[in-house]
Design a protein around this motif. Structure first.
Motif, PDB file in Angstrom:
ATOM      1  N   GLY A  88      56.679 -62.412  51.034  1.00 44.28           N
ATOM      2  CA  GLY A  88      55.621 -62.115  51.042  1.00 44.28           C
ATOM      3  C   GLY A  88      54.241 -62.385  51.353  1.00 44.28           C
ATOM      4  O   GLY A  88      53.505 -61.906  52.586  1.00 44.28           O
ATOM      5  N   LEU A  89      54.185 -63.512  51.477  1.00 40.57           N
ATOM      6  CA  LEU A  89      53.499 -64.567  51.747  1.00 40.57           C
ATOM      7  C   LEU A  89      53.230 -65.641  53.226  1.00 40.57           C
ATOM      8  O   LEU A  89      52.185 -66.204  52.897  1.00 40.57           O
ATOM      9  N   ALA A  90      54.223 -65.523  53.624  1.00 37.93           N
ATOM     10  CA  ALA A  90      53.993 -66.388  55.070  1.00 37.93           C
ATOM     11  C   ALA A  90      52.975 -65.556  55.913  1.00 37.93           C
ATOM     12  O   ALA A  90      53.169 -64.554  56.230  1.00 37.93           O
ATOM     13  N   ASP A  91      53.073 -66.715  56.571  1.00 37.64           N
ATOM     14  CA  ASP A  91      52.189 -66.568  58.169  1.00 37.64           C
ATOM     15  C   ASP A  91      51.889 -67.398  58.216  1.00 37.64           C
ATOM     16  O   ASP A  91      51.425 -69.137  58.250  1.00 37.64           O
ATOM     17  N   PRO A  92      51.848 -67.559  59.743  1.00 40.19           N
ATOM     18  CA  PRO A  92      51.614 -68.298  60.699  1.00 40.19           C
ATOM     19  C   PRO A  92      51.025 -69.637  61.103  1.00 40.19           C
ATOM     20  O   PRO A  92      50.697 -70.870  60.501  1.00 40.19           O
ATOM     21  N   SER A  93      49.319 -69.538  60.424  1.00 38.37           N
ATOM     22  CA  SER A  93      48.415 -70.067  59.684  1.00 38.37           C
ATOM     23  C   SER A  93      48.762 -71.197  59.197  1.00 38.37           C
ATOM     24  O   SER A  93      48.287 -71.971  58.085  1.00 38.37           O
ATOM     25  N   LEU A  94      48.854 -70.616  57.295  1.00 38.16           N
ATOM     26  CA  LEU A  94      49.159 -70.118  56.331  1.00 38.16           C
ATOM     27  C   LEU A  94      50.134 -71.585  55.841  1.00 38.16           C
ATOM     28  O   LEU A  94      49.789 -72.289  55.420  1.00 38.16           O
ATOM     29  N   VAL A  95      51.325 -71.688  56.628  1.00 36.50           N
ATOM     30  CA  VAL A  95      52.283 -72.325  56.245  1.00 36.50           C
ATOM     31  C   VAL A  95      51.999 -73.365  58.119  1.00 36.50           C
ATOM     32  O   VAL A  95      53.395 -74.292  57.583  1.00 36.50           O
ATOM     33  N   GLY A  96      52.109 -73.791  58.191  1.00 37.13           N
ATOM     34  CA  GLY A  96      51.259 -74.405  59.596  1.00 37.13           C
ATOM     35  C   GLY A  96      51.893 -74.194  60.941  1.00 37.13           C
ATOM     36  O   GLY A  96      51.810 -75.391  61.737  1.00 37.13           O
ATOM     37  N   ILE A  97      51.886 -73.585  60.887  1.00 35.57           N
ATOM     38  CA  ILE A  97      53.314 -72.998  62.565  1.00 35.57           C
ATOM     39  C   ILE A  97      51.865 -73.005  63.558  1.00 35.57           C
ATOM     40  O   ILE A  97      51.558 -73.837  64.219  1.00 35.57           O
ATOM     41  N   SER A  98      50.995 -72.108  62.690  1.00 37.39           N
ATOM     42  CA  SER A  98      49.820 -72.128  63.581  1.00 37.39           C
ATOM     43  C   SER A  98      48.655 -74.165  63.967  1.00 37.39           C
ATOM     44  O   SER A  98      48.320 -74.348  65.102  1.00 37.39           O
ATOM     45  N   GLN A  99      49.223 -74.449  63.301  1.00 39.60           N
ATOM     46  CA  GLN A  99      48.058 -75.450  63.176  1.00 39.60           C
ATOM     47  C   GLN A  99      49.560 -76.812  63.931  1.00 39.60           C
ATOM     48  O   GLN A  99      48.736 -77.127  64.644  1.00 39.60           O
ATOM     49  N   GLY A 100      50.492 -77.090  64.071  1.00 35.97           N
ATOM     50  CA  GLY A 100      51.481 -77.003  65.105  1.00 35.97           C
ATOM     51  C   GLY A 100      50.738 -76.902  66.381  1.00 35.97           C
ATOM     52  O   GLY A 100      51.188 -77.925  66.983  1.00 35.97           O
ATOM     53  N   VAL A 157      56.738 -77.521  63.956  1.00 37.57           N
ATOM     54  CA  VAL A 157      56.075 -77.904  62.560  1.00 37.57           C
ATOM     55  C   VAL A 157      57.280 -76.403  61.682  1.00 37.57           C
ATOM     56  O   VAL A 157      57.455 -76.710  60.361  1.00 37.57           O
ATOM     57  N   ALA A 158      57.285 -75.604  62.164  1.00 41.68           N
ATOM     58  CA  ALA A 158      58.116 -73.843  61.776  1.00 41.68           C
ATOM     59  C   ALA A 158      60.125 -74.791  60.977  1.00 41.68           C
ATOM     60  O   ALA A 158      60.256 -74.933  59.957  1.00 41.68           O
ATOM     61  N   LEU A 159      59.865 -75.839  62.200  1.00 44.02           N
ATOM     62  CA  LEU A 159      61.612 -76.022  61.461  1.00 44.02           C
ATOM     63  C   LEU A 159      61.344 -77.453  59.973  1.00 44.02           C
ATOM     64  O   LEU A 159      62.169 -77.423  59.299  1.00 44.02           O
ATOM     65  N   ALA A 160      60.459 -77.886  60.410  1.00 46.24           N
ATOM     66  CA  ALA A 160      60.407 -79.103  59.895  1.00 46.24           C
ATOM     67  C   ALA A 160      60.157 -78.983  57.918  1.00 46.24           C
ATOM     68  O   ALA A 160      60.155 -78.947  57.062  1.00 46.24           O
ATOM     69  N   ILE A 161      59.441 -77.425  58.269  1.00 46.08           N
ATOM     70  CA  ILE A 161      59.060 -76.885  56.267  1.00 46.08           C
ATOM     71  C   ILE A 161      60.560 -76.153  56.196  1.00 46.08           C
ATOM     72  O   ILE A 161      60.700 -75.474  54.633  1.00 46.08           O
ATOM     73  N   GLN A 162      61.046 -75.219  57.044  1.00 47.18           N
ATOM     74  CA  GLN A 162      62.190 -75.049  56.807  1.00 47.18           C
ATOM     75  C   GLN A 162      63.161 -75.860  55.911  1.00 47.18           C
ATOM     76  O   GLN A 162      63.816 -76.047  55.069  1.00 47.18           O
ATOM     77  N   GLY A 163      63.356 -77.039  56.324  1.00 53.03           N
ATOM     78  CA  GLY A 163      64.501 -78.071  56.811  1.00 53.03           C
ATOM     79  C   GLY A 163      63.878 -78.650  55.258  1.00 53.03           C
ATOM     80  O   GLY A 163      64.137 -78.786  53.849  1.00 53.03           O
ATOM     81  N   MET A 182      54.942 -76.493  50.202  1.00 54.32           N
ATOM     82  CA  MET A 182      55.394 -77.099  51.756  1.00 54.32           C
ATOM     83  C   MET A 182      54.784 -76.828  52.945  1.00 54.32           C
ATOM     84  O   MET A 182      54.082 -77.746  53.796  1.00 54.32           O
ATOM     85  N   GLY A 183      54.640 -75.591  53.424  1.00 52.95           N
ATOM     86  CA  GLY A 183      53.901 -75.070  54.634  1.00 52.95           C
ATOM     87  C   GLY A 183      52.533 -76.126  54.630  1.00 52.95           C
ATOM     88  O   GLY A 183      52.030 -75.787  55.740  1.00 52.95           O
ATOM     89  N   ILE A 184      51.716 -75.751  53.127  1.00 47.94           N
ATOM     90  CA  ILE A 184      50.816 -75.419  52.540  1.00 47.94           C
ATOM     91  C   ILE A 184      49.935 -77.188  53.367  1.00 47.94           C
ATOM     92  O   ILE A 184      49.159 -77.582  54.107  1.00 47.94           O
ATOM     93  N   GLY A 185      50.825 -78.212  52.540  1.00 49.22           N
ATOM     94  CA  GLY A 185      50.892 -79.242  52.740  1.00 49.22           C
ATOM     95  C   GLY A 185      51.044 -79.993  53.707  1.00 49.22           C
ATOM     96  O   GLY A 185      50.820 -80.959  54.239  1.00 49.22           O
ATOM     97  N   LEU A 186      52.022 -79.842  54.446  1.00 47.12           N
ATOM     98  CA  LEU A 186      52.621 -79.980  56.062  1.00 47.12           C
ATOM     99  C   LEU A 186      51.102 -79.399  56.786  1.00 47.12           C
ATOM    100  O   LEU A 186      50.833 -80.220  58.071  1.00 47.12           O
TER     101      LEU A 186
END
Length: 356
Positions: A108-120, A151-157, A173-177
């Motif tokens: 429930g905390l996943a967000d495209p900007s929080l876990v790096g997808i928007s940043q990628g 970035v999404a694939l990297a976080i998942q892996g 992992m998302g915040i770090g990446l």
């Protein structure tokens, strides 16, 4: 033929000689109607508000094709209407991306900007702006999608272990990446030419003030393509809410559904980001707001989430240009200011569940 029969707290629709039957919670239907009316009201106020004030009646007459004055026509059709539509579409796309990402990761905390997808996506667009500015108009959407999917694939892996991918591990992992990607973006801006850096910085703030009808067409086109696919997946997504084992027992194609959800979430976030820049926390707030307003099946939940996201970004854009006029605050700053306390509250509520 179609007809509807009322049941306590539900509306049952039977279509095409009862080949299709839909059981819709009345509360969710009323909520969707109310949210639609609120969105239309916010859009109307946005069209009327600005340095050049226009009465609401004049706005509606202009939209109906009645010319009051050439100045009003120009302000409404060339500047405010595309900006208002872009804000609504971007909000809906970011919200749907967040809801899809949360369902795919069961987090429930996943967000495209929080876990790096928007940043990628942002890094890819900034790199294109700084290094190949002549190619920006043609390749910006594809560069954003490529950066987001990497970035999404990297976080998942990185977040996956033999015991599976934990929610807290995924977020960390998302915040770090995300921080790593943001540092590369900052380096590009620091050592680039000043005019290119300023153009990229304006876009990175998440501003909607430069959007035009071409941007609206891009956003609408991708929404028309991706939203029906997402709604078609809603039954499988509903099964996945109960966990992988239960969904597999119900015959849901887990691997295919996960890949499809990830691709759609990335595409929605990437297209929205490439048009207006990163908008923080919209994908986090909207799904939770929709869930609190009215529990519903996955398909209707997605519709409510899209409406919540559209209202949130439309309000952020309206507040950003009206609250401190003539100074305009980018919508991304407003959504971040709202989203940070919401994220902290959700994180505090989630931690006890993760410790058991």
């Amino acid at each position: 033929m179609s007809h509807a029969t009322a049941a306590p707290r539900h509306l049952v629709l039977r279509l095409f000689d009862e080949r299709i039957a839909l059981r819709i919670p009345l509360r969710a239907l009323i909520t969707a109607t109310a949210l639609t009316l609120i969105l239309l009201l916010v859009m109307s106020i946005s069209l009327a508000t600005g340095t050049y004030g226009i009465a609401l009646e004049e706005v509606w007459n202009t939209l109906r094709g009645i010319t009051i004055s050439s100045a009003i026509d120009n302000v409404v059709w060339e500047f405010r209407f595309p900006r208002t539509l872009a804000a609504s579409l971007v909000g809906a796309m970011m919200a749907l991306s967040g809801a899809t990402l949360q369902n795919a990761t069961r987090n429930g905390l996943a967000d495209p900007s929080l876990v790096g997808i928007s940043q990628g996506a942002a890094l890819a667009v900034v790199a294109l702006t700084v290094l190949f500015p002549a190619s920006l108009a043609l390749f910006r959407p594809w560069a954003a999608f490529f950066g987001a999917i990497v970035v999404a694939l990297a976080i998942q892996g990185l977040s996956h272990t033999r015991q599976g991918g934990g929610a807290v591990r995924f977020i960390l992992m998302g915040i770090g990446l995300s921080a790593f990607v943001a540092s590369i973006t900052s380096a590009l801006l620091t050592y680039s030419e000043i005019d290119r850096a300023m153009a990229a910085l304006s876009w990175l703030a998440g501003s909607i003030n430069a959007t035009n009808w071409n941007d609206v067409a891009t956003l609408a086109g991708w929404t028309i393509i991706l939203l029906p696919i997402l709604l078609a997946l809603s039954r499988t997504m509903s099964a996945m809410r109960f966990g992988q084992a239960t969904a597999t027992g119900l015959g849901a194609p887990i691997r295919l559904a996960n890949n499809a959800q990830l691709a759609i979430a990335v595409a929605l976030a990437a297209v929205a980001t490439c048009v207006v820049g990163p908008l923080g926390f919209v994908g986090l707030i909207a799904p939770h707001a929709a869930k609190r307003l009215s529990p519903a099946g996955m398909g209707l939940h997605l519709i409510l989430t899209a409406l919540c996201g559209a209202i949130l970004v439309s309000l952020a854009d309206l507040l950003g240009r009206a609250a401190f006029a003539p100074i305009q605050i980018p919508a991304g700053i407003i959504t971040a200011a709202i989203g940070v306390p919401v994220f902290v509250i959700l994180l505090v509520r989630t931690r006890p569940a993760q410790t058991h």
